[in-house]
Design an enzyme around this catalytic site. Structure first.
Site, PDB file in Angstrom:
ATOM      1  N   ALA A   1       1.570  19.772 -16.810  1.00  0.00           N
ATOM      2  CA  ALA A   1       0.904  19.206 -18.056  1.00  0.00           C
ATOM      3  C   ALA A   1       0.114  18.239 -17.453  1.00  0.00           C
ATOM      4  O   ALA A   1       0.256  17.540 -16.483  1.00  0.00           O
ATOM      5  CB  ALA A   1       1.978  18.757 -19.249  1.00  0.00           C
TER       6      ALA A   1
ATOM      7  N   GLU B   1       9.813  16.480 -13.898  1.00  0.00           N
ATOM      8  CA  GLU B   1       9.409  15.561 -15.192  1.00  0.00           C
ATOM      9  C   GLU B   1      10.241  14.418 -15.361  1.00  0.00           C
ATOM     10  O   GLU B   1       9.752  13.359 -15.760  1.00  0.00           O
ATOM     11  CB  GLU B   1       9.738  16.585 -16.605  1.00  0.00           C
ATOM     12  CG  GLU B   1       8.508  17.318 -16.850  1.00  0.00           C
ATOM     13  CD  GLU B   1       8.541  18.834 -15.970  1.00  0.00           C
ATOM     14  OE1 GLU B   1       9.281  18.877 -15.069  1.00  0.00           O
ATOM     15  OE2 GLU B   1       7.947  20.012 -16.397  1.00  0.00           O
TER      16      GLU B   1
ATOM     17  N   GLY C   1       5.246  21.954 -15.749  1.00  0.00           N
ATOM     18  CA  GLY C   1       4.566  22.816 -16.729  1.00  0.00           C
ATOM     19  C   GLY C   1       4.009  24.016 -16.092  1.00  0.00           C
ATOM     20  O   GLY C   1       3.969  25.234 -16.406  1.00  0.00           O
TER      21      GLY C   1
ATOM     22  N   GLU D   1       6.994  25.880 -15.330  1.00  0.00           N
ATOM     23  CA  GLU D   1       7.332  26.576 -16.465  1.00  0.00           C
ATOM     24  C   GLU D   1       6.304  27.910 -16.834  1.00  0.00           C
ATOM     25  O   GLU D   1       7.013  28.876 -17.506  1.00  0.00           O
ATOM     26  CB  GLU D   1       7.395  25.491 -17.736  1.00  0.00           C
ATOM     27  CG  GLU D   1       8.573  24.510 -17.757  1.00  0.00           C
ATOM     28  CD  GLU D   1       8.256  23.480 -18.537  1.00  0.00           C
ATOM     29  OE1 GLU D   1       7.199  22.598 -18.514  1.00  0.00           O
ATOM     30  OE2 GLU D   1       9.299  23.396 -19.443  1.00  0.00           O
TER      31      GLU D   1
HETATM   32  C1  3H9 Z   1       4.814  18.313 -17.633  1.00  0.00           C
HETATM   33  O1  3H9 Z   1       4.591  19.222 -16.908  1.00  0.00           O
HETATM   34  C2  3H9 Z   1       5.546  18.481 -18.775  1.00  0.00           C
HETATM   35  C3  3H9 Z   1       5.933  19.780 -19.449  1.00  0.00           C
HETATM   36  O2  3H9 Z   1       7.116  20.096 -19.016  1.00  0.00           O
HETATM   37  C4  3H9 Z   1       6.092  19.971 -20.842  1.00  0.00           C
HETATM   38  C5  3H9 Z   1       4.925  19.536 -21.508  1.00  0.00           C
HETATM   39  C6  3H9 Z   1       5.031  20.145 -22.819  1.00  0.00           C
HETATM   40  N1  3H9 Z   1      -1.782  15.355 -14.799  1.00  0.00           N
HETATM   41  O3  3H9 Z   1      -1.236  12.631  -6.213  1.00  0.00           O
HETATM   42  P1  3H9 Z   1      -2.351  12.988  -5.892  1.00  0.00           P
HETATM   43  C7  3H9 Z   1      -3.999  13.773 -10.385  1.00  0.00           C
HETATM   44  S1  3H9 Z   1       4.707  16.904 -16.975  1.00  0.00           S
HETATM   45  C8  3H9 Z   1      -2.721  14.411 -14.781  1.00  0.00           C
HETATM   46  O4  3H9 Z   1      -3.416  11.953  -5.329  1.00  0.00           O
HETATM   47  P2  3H9 Z   1      -1.390  14.656  -3.814  1.00  0.00           P
HETATM   48  C9  3H9 Z   1      -3.742  12.463  -9.805  1.00  0.00           C
HETATM   49  O5  3H9 Z   1      -3.648  11.471 -10.726  1.00  0.00           O
HETATM   50  C10 3H9 Z   1       3.725  17.060 -15.448  1.00  0.00           C
HETATM   51  N2  3H9 Z   1      -3.227  14.414 -13.496  1.00  0.00           N
HETATM   52  O6  3H9 Z   1      -2.499  14.000  -4.784  1.00  0.00           O
HETATM   53  C11 3H9 Z   1      -4.838  12.277  -8.909  1.00  0.00           C
HETATM   54  O7  3H9 Z   1      -6.205  11.929  -9.818  1.00  0.00           O
HETATM   55  P3  3H9 Z   1      -7.151  11.203  -9.035  1.00  0.00           P
HETATM   56  C12 3H9 Z   1       4.805  17.052 -14.396  1.00  0.00           C
HETATM   57  C13 3H9 Z   1      -2.510  14.688 -12.170  1.00  0.00           C
HETATM   58  O8  3H9 Z   1      -1.723  15.723  -3.319  1.00  0.00           O
HETATM   59  C14 3H9 Z   1      -5.242  13.742  -8.374  1.00  0.00           C
HETATM   60  O9  3H9 Z   1      -4.572  14.470  -9.256  1.00  0.00           O
HETATM   61  N3  3H9 Z   1       4.098  17.319 -12.952  1.00  0.00           N
HETATM   62  C15 3H9 Z   1      -1.365  15.454 -12.341  1.00  0.00           C
HETATM   63  O10 3H9 Z   1      -0.846  13.293  -2.833  1.00  0.00           O
HETATM   64  C16 3H9 Z   1      -4.398  14.187  -7.057  1.00  0.00           C
HETATM   65  O11 3H9 Z   1      -3.296  13.620  -7.073  1.00  0.00           O
HETATM   66  C17 3H9 Z   1       4.030  16.072 -12.054  1.00  0.00           C
HETATM   67  O12 3H9 Z   1       4.721  15.129 -12.681  1.00  0.00           O
HETATM   68  C18 3H9 Z   1      -1.004  15.877 -13.662  1.00  0.00           C
HETATM   69  N4  3H9 Z   1       0.314  16.306 -14.063  1.00  0.00           N
HETATM   70  O13 3H9 Z   1      -0.231  14.812  -4.688  1.00  0.00           O
HETATM   71  C19 3H9 Z   1       3.427  16.193 -11.140  1.00  0.00           C
HETATM   72  N5  3H9 Z   1      -0.895  15.658 -11.181  1.00  0.00           N
HETATM   73  O14 3H9 Z   1      -7.696  11.809  -7.761  1.00  0.00           O
HETATM   74  C20 3H9 Z   1       2.665  14.957 -10.850  1.00  0.00           C
HETATM   75  C21 3H9 Z   1      -1.955  14.877 -10.471  1.00  0.00           C
HETATM   76  O15 3H9 Z   1      -8.186  10.857  -9.923  1.00  0.00           O
HETATM   77  N6  3H9 Z   1       1.728  14.891  -9.975  1.00  0.00           N
HETATM   78  N7  3H9 Z   1      -2.866  14.341 -10.962  1.00  0.00           N
HETATM   79  O16 3H9 Z   1      -6.338   9.588  -8.412  1.00  0.00           O
HETATM   80  C22 3H9 Z   1       2.219  14.825  -8.375  1.00  0.00           C
HETATM   81  O17 3H9 Z   1       3.565  14.678  -8.088  1.00  0.00           O
HETATM   82  C23 3H9 Z   1       1.056  14.835  -7.137  1.00  0.00           C
HETATM   83  O18 3H9 Z   1       0.041  14.280  -7.984  1.00  0.00           O
HETATM   84  C24 3H9 Z   1       0.972  15.962  -6.669  1.00  0.00           C
HETATM   85  C25 3H9 Z   1      -0.102  16.009  -5.636  1.00  0.00           C
HETATM   86  C26 3H9 Z   1       2.317  16.373  -5.924  1.00  0.00           C
HETATM   87  C27 3H9 Z   1       0.790  17.227  -7.529  1.00  0.00           C
END
Ligand code: 3H9
Length: 697
Positions: free
Chosen positions: A62, A125, A101, A104
């Site tokens: 998400a 999450e 998500g 999911e």
């Molecule tokens: C969910 O899914 C809820 C659902 O179960 C239910 C819903 C009803 N959203 O970290 P990076 C951005 S909750 C928005 O530097 P990496 C991040 O801010 C979600 N933005 O790269 C950054 O922006 P900027 C569950 C996001 O390669 C850019 O992408 N998922 C999101 O070191 C690059 O990210 C998580 O908790 C997001 N979900 O790592 C995953 N994800 O360039 C959270 C990333 O402007 N994300 N961005 O600074 C991560 O763990 C890491 O970002 C990831 C990439 C491993 C994906």
């Protein structure tokens, strides 16, 4: 732009989630996916559907930035339900990260094919204080079993494609192009007449649920990094997959999700996630400034810090030359590096081949001249300005043109060190935290003359070795240790006022910090702070407050390394309160005319926190920190501050309130005097109902 691209490959419709960089499931993606599925289902020429992602990710889940505003329809759960309801087989082609998500969505698909080495599957999450809220807690246990699902959901840690294949989460691993493999897989399904396979239609037989499974998991939670609420709700949601129909389970998941989404812990964890990423933005440095290329690193000093730093680079695949002046010290340092790598092999953390490759990247030398080819040289010697200046003058003579020269000083003036060279623009502070191969924080100290590309090189290196780089200006102790000084000073005051070391540590740890201040000082060595107090000018008051501690140091009790400090330590290194130390502090308090009292845990925590906040505000006002969230990032990654509390600055702004915080500080100033003087910035913000984020410094 957030969207879904649709392409036909024969009888298969390929829907590609597209929202750079990680295909977060923003409104446009959800809408596009729903529309794409409906069109594919309605199109008689389409026999199967493949869902994949653009670029390096399937989807990271998400869009967290949308959480604040609340969901705009269609909700992700609804989109996944329509995907799963498709009468035509739906195959996920996992081309990279499938998180939250994103996973999911894949669980709503009927089958999953994963690209071999790049796919990571996880439900992280819990790490941002919530739970999988689009059916993940109900579908995953039905697909891979309760225990494996609980592990993934409660830890939030991802698994690899091969682990996923073993658990049944993935049906096929693709060696080559995953979309091609998924299309072929879908065609086979069609050819063999195999249709939809829906996780929601499976049931978990209650008789197969191991007795006490959920209670045991709850009891084993301990101090979870996500705080007290999210892990418990994750377990409760998975439990709901065992004792009610799927639709009811989804309802329960939603209730538990909503409870978390509104909690301060979730807000704090999500703030921490973005704060960490924001730290990489340096306002006056644009994308035109490129970091220098770092292919090899030299380290001067093979003590605890030097070897820890060396390990951090070796582990990241970067060759290291480590230099010492004495053979014995060099051997000891090299041995320590070898032992750590070998122990990683023994524990199965890395393969024997990888261990050998890491060791092969290490060169140990007694000649500073051997650092002449290094792209980055990090000095990690004893904390003494004259010595460091001498070393930098020598490095200036030895280092190649364009090499970045970094000092690991934790307190000293980086500008004075840079001035010892003819190239101050190449000099930067890289303050690692001990143990440097483990701790994530790297304070990057920007001197007055530090060139922009030098700074960017240090930031890029931090990322490459898996650290969180945060920029600090030059001042004594930089951001983290300068704030720590204020905090520890207050701890001294509370000891004299009657709180035992264990009362203070208990209160602070009970609130969530990894380690109380007295235990931490025992670990760092009480003699270290003592020496700094001897060498530097400090206020009369601070000298008075530290008298009891200085007496403890005088007894040869330097902390854990001597078996005793504030506490005594047995063979198991467990701390034991020591009545002699409590008596010593009582005696010193009496000598200072302090009437002792019991201090409530709430007051202990409040005073610790407000001293951090007040000093943090001053640091922000002076421009030493670029933003309040950088200060919080430092405390979360270097000082054991719990992420679910957001950090000291976040707490002050979002929990205490800045006006309330300023009032409390003023009240403490009345009782305790100038060490509690309100930071002018905090006073101004309280007055104007401002925020740290919006503060113009
Ligand atoms: C969910 O899914 C809820 C659902 O179960 C239910 C819903 C009803 N959203 O970290 P990076 C951005 S909750 C928005 O530097 P990496 C991040 O801010 C979600 N933005 O790269 C950054 O922006 P900027 C569950 C996001 O390669 C850019 O992408 N998922 C999101 O070191 C690059 O990210 C998580 O908790 C997001 N979900 O790592 C995953 N994800 O360039 C959270 C990333 O402007 N994300 N961005 O600074 C991560 O763990 C890491 O970002 C990831 C990439 C491993 C994906």
């Amino acid at each position: 732009m957030a969207k879904v691209d649709v392409e036909k490959r024969g009888e298969v419709a390929v829907l590609r989630l597209s929202n750079s960089p990680v295909n977060a499931l923003a409104h446009g993606v959800r809408e596009g996916l729903q529309r794409g599925v409906a069109a594919a289902v309605a199109d008689p020429s389409v026999k199967a559907i493949v869902v994949t992602g653009e670029g390096r990710a399937f989807s990271a889940g998400a869009d967290i930035t949308e959480f604040r505003a609340g969901p705009k329809p269609p909700a992700l759960g609804e989109v996944i339900a329509s995907l799963e309801a498709s009468p035509k087989p739906v195959v996920a082609a996992l081309n990279g990260l499938a998180l939250g998500g994103g996973l999911e969505v894949a669980l709503g698909c009927h089958y999953r094919v994963a690209a071999k080495s790049v796919t990571q599957l996880g439900l992280p999450e819990v790490k941002i204080g919530i739970l999988p809220g689009a059916g993940g807690t109900q579908r995953l246990p039905r697909i891979i079993g309760l225990e494996a699902a609980l592990d993934m959901i409660v830890s939030g840690n991802p698994i690899t494609a091969s682990a996923a294949a073993k658990s049944g989460l993935v049906d096929k691993i693709a060696e080559g192009d995953v979309v091609e493999a998924a299309v072929a897989f879908a065609q086979e399904l069609v050819a063999s007449g195999k249709g939809a396979r829906r996780a929601s239609e499976k049931t978990i037989d209650p008789a197969t649920v191991p007795a006490g499974l959920f209670d045991k998991k709850r009891a084993a939670l301990g101090r979870h990094p996500s705080g007290p609420l999210a892990p418990k709700n994750c377990i409760a949601a998975v439990e709901a997959s065992t004792d009610r129909p799927f639709a009811e389970g989804l309802k329960r998941e939603r209730e538990l999700f909503s409870e978390l989404a509104g909690s301060p812990y979730a807000r704090a964890l999500q703030y921490a996630f973005f704060a960490e990423r924001q730290a990489a933005n340096i306002p006056d440095i644009g994308p035109d400034v490129k970091p220098r290329e770092i292919k090899s690193v030299g380290i001067l000093g093979a003590g605890t810090m030097g070897t820890g730093i060396g390990l951090a680079f070796l582990n990241a695949g970067i060759p290291v030359t480590i230099v010492e002046t004495q053979q014995a010290a060099l051997d000891k340092g090299a041995q320590r590096i070898r032992e750590t790598i070998e122990s990683n092999v023994r524990r199965g953390r890395i393969t024997a081949d990888e261990g050998e490759a890491r060791l092969a990247r290490l060169t140990a030398s007694l000649a500073t001249e051997d650092l002449g080819t290094a792209d980055l040289i990090i000095e990690a010697v004893f904390e003494n300005l004259a010595l460091k200046k001498e070393i930098f003058a020598k490095l200036d003579a030895v280092a190649k043109t364009g090499a970045v020269l970094a000092t690991n000083t934790s307190t000293l003036d980086v500008d004075a060190i840079a001035a010892a060279t003819s190239r101050p623009g190449d000099v930067v502070g890289m303050h690692f935290f001990s143990p440097a191969n483990i701790m994530r924080l790297l304070e990057i100290v920007r001197g007055a003359a530090t060139a922009k590309d030098t700074l960017m090189t240090a930031m890029a290196v931090a990322k490459r070795i898996g650290k969180v780089g945060v920029v600090s200006g030059v001042c004594f102790g930089f951001i983290g240790n300068r704030m720590l000084e204020a905090y520890l000073e207050e701890v001294q005051a509370m000891l004299l006022e009657g709180a035992a070391p264990s009362d203070i540590d208990g209160a602070v740890e009970g609130w969530g910090l990894a380690m109380g201040p007295n235990a931490m000082m025992d670990l760092a060595g009480l003699d270290v702070g003592h020496r700094i107090r001897q060498e530097h000018a400090i206020s009369e008051e601070r000298r008075r407050l530290y008298r009891a501690t200085d007496a403890i140091v005088g007894m040869g009790r330097h902390g854990q390394k001597t078996g005793a400090g504030y506490y005594t330590y047995g063979g198991d290194r467990k701390r034991q309160p020591d009545p002699d130390i409590e008596a010593l502090i009582r005696k010193e308090a009496a000598a200072q005319g302090i009437v002792q009292r019991r201090i409530a845990p709430e007051e202990i925590v409040e005073r610790c926190l407000l001293r951090l906040v007040n000093e943090g505000a001053q640091i922000l006002d002076e421009g030493i920190a670029l933003r309040a969230s950088d200060i919080d990032t430092i405390y979360l990654n270097g000082y054991g501050f719990p992420a679910w509390r957001g950090g000291p600055m976040w707490q002050a702004e979002n929990v205490t309130g800045l006006r309330e915080a300023a009032d409390k500080i003023r009240a403490y100033e009345k009782t305790y005097g100038p060490r509690w003087s309100l930071a002018p910035l905090l006073g101004r913000l309280a007055e104007s109902s401002g925020t740290f984020t919006g503060a113009k410094t």
